[in-house]
Scaffold this active site. Structure first.
Site, short mmCIF file in Angstrom:
data_model
loop_
_atom_site.label_atom_id
_atom_site.label_comp_id
_atom_site.label_asym_id
_atom_site.label_seq_id
_atom_site.Cartn_x
_atom_site.Cartn_y
_atom_site.Cartn_z
CG ASP A 151 43.70 49.96 37.26
OD1 ASP A 151 42.48 49.79 37.34
OD2 ASP A 151 44.46 49.19 36.63
CG ASP A 211 40.92 44.87 32.28
OD1 ASP A 211 40.35 45.85 32.79
OD2 ASP A 211 42.07 44.51 32.59
C1 GLA Z 1 43.55 46.72 35.26
C2 GLA Z 1 43.14 47.69 34.17
C3 GLA Z 1 43.87 47.34 32.89
C4 GLA Z 1 45.38 47.39 33.12
C5 GLA Z 1 45.77 46.48 34.26
C6 GLA Z 1 47.22 46.66 34.69
O1 GLA Z 1 43.12 45.42 34.98
O2 GLA Z 1 41.76 47.67 33.97
O3 GLA Z 1 43.50 48.22 31.83
O4 GLA Z 1 45.76 48.72 33.40
O5 GLA Z 1 44.96 46.71 35.42
O6 GLA Z 1 47.59 45.81 35.73
#
Ligand code: GLA
Length: 437
Positions: A151, A211
């Site tokens: 990430d 997301d």
């Molecule tokens: C980010 C990623 C998500 C998830 C969260 C976890 O937002 O894009 O897919 O992994 O972190 O905290």
């Protein structure tokens, strides 16, 4: 005009190696599996992960290709091991340790994934891997991890140009390769700095956007960009059809071993209806995104199961040509929303054609084969095509019902938020033609 072939298809036709991706031999077709994040967020434990793995097997999902069980954020202890600096898991939530969980997942015949972050902290505020790439990769290999989602939170400002982002992610990619264990590398920087340009040689997939949100088309200020090109704040809460729009211009950057990741799917989570989830699953398949389920596998409806086990649609995703479909046109309709025509090349001179109606009303539309086969040229535009509808079953109960032979165009009536998707095969010369569905 000769047909315009996707780069990978062309190389494969010439008998050349088509893998210009991270050199780990993984994700030759998009990876398939399940991830904890969309349903459980930070509330994960060893039981949740192992129970999901058992449910994956009990529901026979492995036979459809789902093989990775992915543990997302928040598996961590409060800190690294103070003596060695090695990562360690929350001892209460993971009493058997990560290696113990990996053993249980492997015993079920599945593969196991972990999550970390190319920053000081993960998005959930746990310790990140920036500056700890080598010891983390080495520890993951010792734990027999098969997949890393990596990430982008708390990256200390180390983004802003493709080179800065590339270097930060390449450190982990190199560290994983150096372990000698094949570990699928799933880069997650939400499309910052255009990963479709710099990620293919260091990662097996890269997220293209903020997301996903469990909504068909709700607009949310927190997903502020109108395109992923030059987007400076990817945000989150991006509706499913916005992600399809985001993907459209960058799809052809994918190749075997290196895929655009449209995010964990929301199918079965409850925020969309059946037709909307059918659309969601069809597009993630056709656009060659990793197919990562995100609902509670231990509590699935038959409707959800029927969507995620449509093997004719999964075959679009796993097709050996490795070529994502393209949007041939997008037309606003007066009722609001739009109609979209998509087409993609599949193996053996077969194709996928899809129509999407994002408008609030049923629409009738003439699909012109000039548009559908624009890339392939005149001969293909004038041919007769035998179509099978991949969301209808044939007389033997198999997905993909032959709906007849069409030439020139076909008239289609399509309901609100529906997708119609057909596999097109050159028709035998003596077949009878239809014009309307
Ligand atoms: C980010 C990623 C998500 C998830 C969260 C976890 O937002 O894009 O897919 O992994 O972190 O905290």
């Amino acid at each position: 005009m000769p047909p315009i072939l996707h780069y990978a298809t062309l190389l494969s036709a010439l008998g050349l190696s088509v893998v210009h991706a991270m050199d780990n031999g993984l994700a030759i077709t998009p990876q398939m599996g399940w991830n904890t994040w969309n349903h459980f967020g930070c509330g994960i434990s060893q039981d949740i992960v192992v129970d999901a793995a058992k449910a994956l097997v009990a529901n026979n999902l492995t036979q459809f290709g789902y093989e990775y069980v992915l543990m997302d954020d928040c598996w961590h202890a409060d800190s690294r091991d103070p003596d060695t600096g090695a990562p360690r898991a929350d001892p209460t939530k993971f009493p058997d340790g990560i290696k113990g969980v990996a053993d249980q997942i492997h015993a079920l015949g599945l593969k196991f994934g972990i999550y970390s972050d190319a920053g000081m902290y993960t998005c959930g505020g746990k310790f990140g891997s920036l500056g700890f790439e080598e010891i983390d990769a080495k520890t993951y290999a010792e734990w027999e991890i098969d997949y890393l989602k990596y990430d982008n939170c708390f990256n200390e400002g180390r983004s802003g140009t493709p080179k800065i982002s590339f270097d930060r992610y390449a450190n982990m990619s190199n560290a994983l390769n150096a372990t000698g264990r094949p570990i699928l590398f799933s880069l997650c920087n939400w499309g910052e700095d255009g990963p479709w340009n710099f990620a293919p040689t260091i990662a097996n997939s890269w997220r293209i956007s903020g997301d996903i949100m469990d909504s068909f088309d709700r607009f949310d200020e927190r997903c502020p960009c109108t395109s992923v090109i030059d987007c400076t704040y990817a945000g989150f809460h991006c509706a499913m059809t916005r992600i399809i729009d985001f993907a459209a211009p960058v799809l052809q950057k994918a190749r075997k071993g290196a895929w655009n990741d449209l995010d964990i799917m929301e199918v079965g989570q409850g925020g969309m209806n059946f037709d909307e989830y059918v659309t969601h699953f069809t597009f993630w398949s056709m656009l060659k995104s990793p197919l990562i389920l995100g609902m509670d596998l231990t509590n699935m409806s038959n409707e959800t199961l029927s969507i995620i086990t449509n093997d004719a649609v999964i075959a679009l995703n796993q097709d050996d040509a490795g070529s994502p479909a393209n949007r041939m046109w997008k037309r606003d309709v007066s009722d609001g929303g739009n109609l979209q025509l998509w087409q993609g090349s599949l193996v053996n001179n077969t194709f996928v054609i899809a129509l999407l109606n994002t408008s609030p009303k049923e629409q009738t539309v003439e699909v012109d084969f000039y548009d559908a086969f624009f890339d392939q040229g005149k001969a293909y535009q004038q041919m007769s095509w035998q179509l099978s509808d991949l969301w209808q079953k044939d007389s033997q109960g198999k997905w993909g019902k032959n709906i007849g032979t069409f030439q020139g165009s076909m008239k289609v009536t399509i309901g609100t938020h529906q997708t119609k998707v057909w596999r097109a095969v050159p028709a035998p010369s003596n077949s009878t033609r239809r014009e309307e569905l």
